[in-house]
Write a protein that holds these residues in place. Structure first.
Motif, PDB file in Angstrom:
ATOM      1  N   LEU A 257       0.820  -1.213   0.000  1.00  0.00           N
ATOM      2  CA  LEU A 257       0.000   0.000   0.000  1.00  0.00           C
ATOM      3  C   LEU A 257       0.856   1.266   0.000  1.00  0.00           C
ATOM      4  O   LEU A 257       0.526   2.248  -0.678  1.00  0.00           O
ATOM      5  CB  LEU A 257      -0.933   0.006   1.205  1.00  0.00           C
ATOM      6  CG  LEU A 257      -2.197  -0.853   1.110  1.00  0.00           C
ATOM      7  CD1 LEU A 257      -2.981  -0.782   2.413  1.00  0.00           C
ATOM      8  CD2 LEU A 257      -3.080  -0.381  -0.047  1.00  0.00           C
ATOM      9  N   ALA A 258       1.937   1.267   0.764  1.00  0.00           N
ATOM     10  CA  ALA A 258       2.788   2.453   0.805  1.00  0.00           C
ATOM     11  C   ALA A 258       3.377   2.753  -0.563  1.00  0.00           C
ATOM     12  O   ALA A 258       3.421   3.919  -0.995  1.00  0.00           O
ATOM     13  CB  ALA A 258       3.893   2.263   1.839  1.00  0.00           C
ATOM     14  N   VAL A 263       3.438   5.844  -5.743  1.00  0.00           N
ATOM     15  CA  VAL A 263       3.357   5.953  -7.205  1.00  0.00           C
ATOM     16  C   VAL A 263       2.364   7.042  -7.585  1.00  0.00           C
ATOM     17  O   VAL A 263       2.659   7.926  -8.405  1.00  0.00           O
ATOM     18  CB  VAL A 263       2.956   4.606  -7.835  1.00  0.00           C
ATOM     19  CG1 VAL A 263       2.691   4.781  -9.330  1.00  0.00           C
ATOM     20  CG2 VAL A 263       4.035   3.559  -7.620  1.00  0.00           C
ATOM     21  N   PHE A 264       1.180   6.995  -6.995  1.00  0.00           N
ATOM     22  CA  PHE A 264       0.145   7.982  -7.311  1.00  0.00           C
ATOM     23  C   PHE A 264       0.613   9.393  -6.964  1.00  0.00           C
ATOM     24  O   PHE A 264       0.478  10.324  -7.777  1.00  0.00           O
ATOM     25  CB  PHE A 264      -1.135   7.634  -6.560  1.00  0.00           C
ATOM     26  CG  PHE A 264      -2.227   8.661  -6.704  1.00  0.00           C
ATOM     27  CD1 PHE A 264      -2.867   8.855  -7.916  1.00  0.00           C
ATOM     28  CD2 PHE A 264      -2.605   9.446  -5.621  1.00  0.00           C
ATOM     29  CE1 PHE A 264      -3.873   9.803  -8.058  1.00  0.00           C
ATOM     30  CE2 PHE A 264      -3.604  10.395  -5.754  1.00  0.00           C
ATOM     31  CZ  PHE A 264      -4.238  10.573  -6.971  1.00  0.00           C
ATOM     32  N   GLU A 265       1.163   9.570  -5.781  1.00  0.00           N
ATOM     33  CA  GLU A 265       1.581  10.904  -5.351  1.00  0.00           C
ATOM     34  C   GLU A 265       2.715  11.436  -6.215  1.00  0.00           C
ATOM     35  O   GLU A 265       2.769  12.643  -6.521  1.00  0.00           O
ATOM     36  CB  GLU A 265       1.992  10.853  -3.878  1.00  0.00           C
ATOM     37  CG  GLU A 265       0.815  10.604  -2.940  1.00  0.00           C
ATOM     38  CD  GLU A 265       1.254  10.326  -1.515  1.00  0.00           C
ATOM     39  OE1 GLU A 265       2.483  10.116  -1.295  1.00  0.00           O
ATOM     40  OE2 GLU A 265       0.380  10.298  -0.624  1.00  0.00           O
ATOM     41  N   THR A 266       3.621  10.567  -6.629  1.00  0.00           N
ATOM     42  CA  THR A 266       4.727  10.997  -7.495  1.00  0.00           C
ATOM     43  C   THR A 266       4.216  11.451  -8.850  1.00  0.00           C
ATOM     44  O   THR A 266       4.652  12.486  -9.383  1.00  0.00           O
ATOM     45  CB  THR A 266       5.741   9.843  -7.669  1.00  0.00           C
ATOM     46  OG1 THR A 266       6.261   9.466  -6.398  1.00  0.00           O
ATOM     47  CG2 THR A 266       6.881  10.260  -8.587  1.00  0.00           C
ATOM     48  N   VAL A 267       3.289  10.696  -9.405  1.00  0.00           N
ATOM     49  CA  VAL A 267       2.725  11.064 -10.707  1.00  0.00           C
ATOM     50  C   VAL A 267       2.000  12.399 -10.622  1.00  0.00           C
ATOM     51  O   VAL A 267       2.167  13.272 -11.497  1.00  0.00           O
ATOM     52  CB  VAL A 267       1.782   9.956 -11.214  1.00  0.00           C
ATOM     53  CG1 VAL A 267       0.991  10.439 -12.435  1.00  0.00           C
ATOM     54  CG2 VAL A 267       2.552   8.700 -11.551  1.00  0.00           C
ATOM     55  N   CYS A 313      10.153   3.187  -1.523  1.00  0.00           N
ATOM     56  CA  CYS A 313      10.646   3.018  -2.886  1.00  0.00           C
ATOM     57  C   CYS A 313      10.254   1.630  -3.393  1.00  0.00           C
ATOM     58  O   CYS A 313       9.777   0.793  -2.633  1.00  0.00           O
ATOM     59  CB  CYS A 313      12.164   3.199  -2.933  1.00  0.00           C
ATOM     60  SG  CYS A 313      13.089   1.955  -1.995  1.00  0.00           S
ATOM     61  N   LEU A 314      10.454   1.391  -4.675  1.00  0.00           N
ATOM     62  CA  LEU A 314      10.030   0.127  -5.279  1.00  0.00           C
ATOM     63  C   LEU A 314      11.229  -0.673  -5.757  1.00  0.00           C
ATOM     64  O   LEU A 314      12.152  -0.121  -6.383  1.00  0.00           O
ATOM     65  CB  LEU A 314       9.079   0.379  -6.445  1.00  0.00           C
ATOM     66  CG  LEU A 314       7.614   0.637  -6.082  1.00  0.00           C
ATOM     67  CD1 LEU A 314       7.412   2.041  -5.543  1.00  0.00           C
ATOM     68  CD2 LEU A 314       6.710   0.412  -7.290  1.00  0.00           C
ATOM     69  N   GLY A 358      -8.253  -1.715  -5.806  1.00  0.00           N
ATOM     70  CA  GLY A 358      -6.877  -1.661  -6.267  1.00  0.00           C
ATOM     71  C   GLY A 358      -6.145  -2.990  -6.184  1.00  0.00           C
ATOM     72  O   GLY A 358      -6.723  -4.057  -6.436  1.00  0.00           O
ATOM     73  N   LEU A 359      -4.882  -2.919  -5.797  1.00  0.00           N
ATOM     74  CA  LEU A 359      -3.994  -4.088  -5.851  1.00  0.00           C
ATOM     75  C   LEU A 359      -3.960  -4.883  -4.556  1.00  0.00           C
ATOM     76  O   LEU A 359      -3.228  -5.874  -4.466  1.00  0.00           O
ATOM     77  CB  LEU A 359      -2.583  -3.643  -6.228  1.00  0.00           C
ATOM     78  CG  LEU A 359      -2.424  -3.041  -7.627  1.00  0.00           C
ATOM     79  CD1 LEU A 359      -0.987  -2.603  -7.861  1.00  0.00           C
ATOM     80  CD2 LEU A 359      -2.852  -4.033  -8.697  1.00  0.00           C
ATOM     81  N   GLY A 360      -4.718  -4.475  -3.556  1.00  0.00           N
ATOM     82  CA  GLY A 360      -4.743  -5.218  -2.305  1.00  0.00           C
ATOM     83  C   GLY A 360      -3.676  -4.760  -1.339  1.00  0.00           C
ATOM     84  O   GLY A 360      -2.824  -3.930  -1.664  1.00  0.00           O
ATOM     85  N   ASP A 361      -3.719  -5.339  -0.123  1.00  0.00           N
ATOM     86  CA  ASP A 361      -2.813  -4.859   0.922  1.00  0.00           C
ATOM     87  C   ASP A 361      -1.966  -5.956   1.557  1.00  0.00           C
ATOM     88  O   ASP A 361      -1.296  -5.722   2.563  1.00  0.00           O
ATOM     89  CB  ASP A 361      -3.612  -4.144   2.019  1.00  0.00           C
ATOM     90  CG  ASP A 361      -4.622  -5.051   2.720  1.00  0.00           C
ATOM     91  OD1 ASP A 361      -4.603  -6.276   2.479  1.00  0.00           O
ATOM     92  OD2 ASP A 361      -5.429  -4.526   3.510  1.00  0.00           O
ATOM     93  N   SER A 362      -1.973  -7.171   0.989  1.00  0.00           N
ATOM     94  CA  SER A 362      -1.267  -8.262   1.647  1.00  0.00           C
ATOM     95  C   SER A 362      -0.291  -8.981   0.715  1.00  0.00           C
ATOM     96  O   SER A 362      -0.666  -9.372  -0.397  1.00  0.00           O
ATOM     97  CB  SER A 362      -2.259  -9.295   2.200  1.00  0.00           C
ATOM     98  OG  SER A 362      -1.576 -10.402   2.767  1.00  0.00           O
TER      99      SER A 362
END
Length: 552
Positions: A257-258, A263-267, A313-314, A358-362
């Protein structure tokens, strides 16, 4: 000076005839309204024979019919006759199609079939507002409305109805025709005449259903509204499988989730102002796409290593998962109508994948996967593989090789024909004079907006821009996700469609009022694709008049 003139006898005759027609029409409408109210209860127990339904059934039965008074508690639709019933399936082992039809006392002569959502499974009552038009209902505006449950009960996302072939056909397209034919028979019974115009409106699954009726039953509808249409149903489900495999079959591939939020905030930080306005909306998506390499570089962990617990970071594996989502599906074999791709999402152009869809949290894979833990796309893709494709509830979708599906390849193709709306042949709908308004959010995280755009370009390649303009309008809305987002438009699509069909007034730029809680009430132009709204540089940033639709 005024010039005097006298009427010829032929003029007098023409005027008298016109007045008589107007009086007869007024009497006819009043009589029809009084009849539907007085005789509503008489419809209970009536049947509609299979012979007048355009697809095979065992006929329809009216279970209940009663007048809902305008003053009834909670009723916002005025007085109407509410009819419920079922359409009998061919096999006793197949669920019936349950439907509802509503006949308003003040009928405007039009009928509206309303589409469902997800895997359907609940009756579309036709008494609620349309999506993105919360201030009024079509029924209150005088439309005879109707909808169904698509031929099964339950919308859990597990798709267990798909073990039944007839139920899949009903879900894919059969319920649309069957419900429409029964509804028009009841409208004829209620008012003594057929509708002057018949429309369809829906979003997501309902958007797919809108394209489906155009492709399969083009002479039945005068106009269609299709929002966020899931037209490539197999494609989006296989997309979910690929994302699940990238997230859970490869070490470290799950994007937490972080990281999703980062990603969203950077875009937004990099691309928000590309439309001239700092408003939280990435409107100039194409300009933002050019910044994608530097956005990805700023997101990647140093040396591509896995992030620590304290940063967002990713890793390389997580970037790979997002790029899988961006790139979409590409198959070495065709599905229905020679379609072998599913275009990916605007991952690095303003989609927020950290929400409930979205993509889930786990990072832990549940069995079966859930929306909340493992992401909407993968949970739906997994259910599709287990129920629709393999019909093996123990099958592990992480092991399905989409490039070489073996014995499941033909099944995938068959399903794409049955549940999907990728047929590019709109010639009969065009000849019928039908009109289509399609809308999709550019930040949609469930159904890729790029598939809708690709289909639109395919129509242009087939028919030419002028021909497509004569029957279709496409609106791509920045900041809008799948029913949520940083901009959620409210606008009168049904009014725009009726003006186009009934009066020949084609919609151009429309105005959307934001119903997102944080920014409720701000307005923006809803631009015809490929244009987007650009701020003029002066005036209130929350007022549509201070924006112009421009080419990217």
């Amino acid at each position: 000076m005024f010039r005097a003139f006298r009427l010829l006898s032929s003029d007098v005759f023409l005027i008298r005839a016109l007045l008589a027609v107007i009086a007869l029409a007024a009497f006819s409408h009043a009589h029809a309204a009084a009849y539907v109210t007085k005789h509503c209860d008489d419809l209970e127990g009536k049947t509609v024979p299979a012979s007048i339904i355009g697809l095979p059934t065992r006929g329809a039965t009216i279970v209940s019919a009663w007048v809902v008074k305008a003053a009834a508690p909670g009723n916002r639709n005025g007085e109407y006759c509410r009819i419920t019933g079922f359409i009998k399936a061919l096999l006793d082992t197949t669920p019936d199609i349950r439907f509802e039809v509503n006949l308003p006392s003040r009928w405007n002569g039009r009928a509206l079939q309303m589409g469902g959502g997800g895997y359907n499974g609940t009756i579309v009552s036709g008494t609620e507002p349309m999506s993105f038009a919360p201030d009024s209902t079509p029924l209150a505006r005088g439309y005879a409305t109707f909808g169904s449950d698509s031929g099964h009960v339950g919308n859990s996302g597990r798709a267990d109805f798909a073990v039944n072939d007839e139920a899949i056909i009903n879900f894919g397209f059969g319920h649309l025709k069957k419900t429409r034919d029964v509804a028009l028979a009841l409208i004829q019974m209620g008012y003594g005449r057929a509708p002057e115009k018949t429309y369809f409106a829906g979003g997501s699954t309902g958007g797919r259903e809108g394209f489906t009726v155009i492709e399969r039953f083009p002479n039945d509808y005068d106009g269609v509204i299709a929002n966020a249409p899931a037209i490539n149903f197999s494609g989006v489900r296989l997309m979910g499988v690929l994302v699940g495999q990238a997230s859970y079959a490869k070490p470290g591939g799950f994007v937490g989730l972080a990281q999703q939020r980062r990603v969203f905030e950077t875009v937004v930080r990099e691309c928000d102002r590309l439309d001239g306005a700092a408003d939280g909306i990435v409107s100039n998506v194409e300009a933002c796409r050019k910044l994608e390499p530097q956005i990805i570089a700023s997101l990647r962990c140093a040396n591509g290593q896995r992030p620590s617990l304290r940063d967002s970071c990713l890793s390389d594996a997580q970037i790979d998962t997002l790029e899988t989502l961006r790139d979409g599906v590409s198959l070495p074999y065709p599905l229905a109508y020679d379609v072998d791709t599913y275009p990916g999402y605007n991952v690095f152009q303003g989609v927020d994948f950290s929400g409930t869809l979205g993509l889930g949290d786990s990072p832990t894979l549940l069995n079966p996967p859930t929306f909340a833990a493992n992401g909407y796309l993968f949970a739906q893709g997994d259910a599709y593989v287990r129920y629709f494709v393999t019909r093996d509830l123990a099958f592990n979708s992480l092991t399905l090789d989409l490039d070489n599906p073996g014995r499941f390849r033909q099944r995938l193709t068959t399903l794409a024909y049955t549940v999907g709306a990728m047929n590019p042949d709109f010639s009969a709908f065009i000849a019928h004079g039908g009109k289509l308004i399609a809308m999709h959010g550019l930040a949609d995280e469930v159904i890729s907006p790029n598939q809708t755009i690709a289909f639109y370009h395919g129509l242009i390649d087939r028919y030419g821009q002028d021909s497509v303009d004569s029957f279709m309008r496409l609106y791509m809305v920045p900041g809008f996700q799948h029913g949520n987002g940083v901009f959620v438009p409210a606008w009168d699509e049904l009014g725009a469609l009726d003006e186009w069909v009934s009066k020949g007034v084609a919609p151009e730029t429309l105005i959307g009022s934001d119903i997102a809680p944080a920014t409720n009430g701000r307005t923006r132009p809803i631009c015809r694709y490929p244009n987007y709204p650009r701020y003029l540089g002066h005036g209130n940033i929350n007022v549509a008049a201070n924006f112009r639709c421009v080419e990217p």
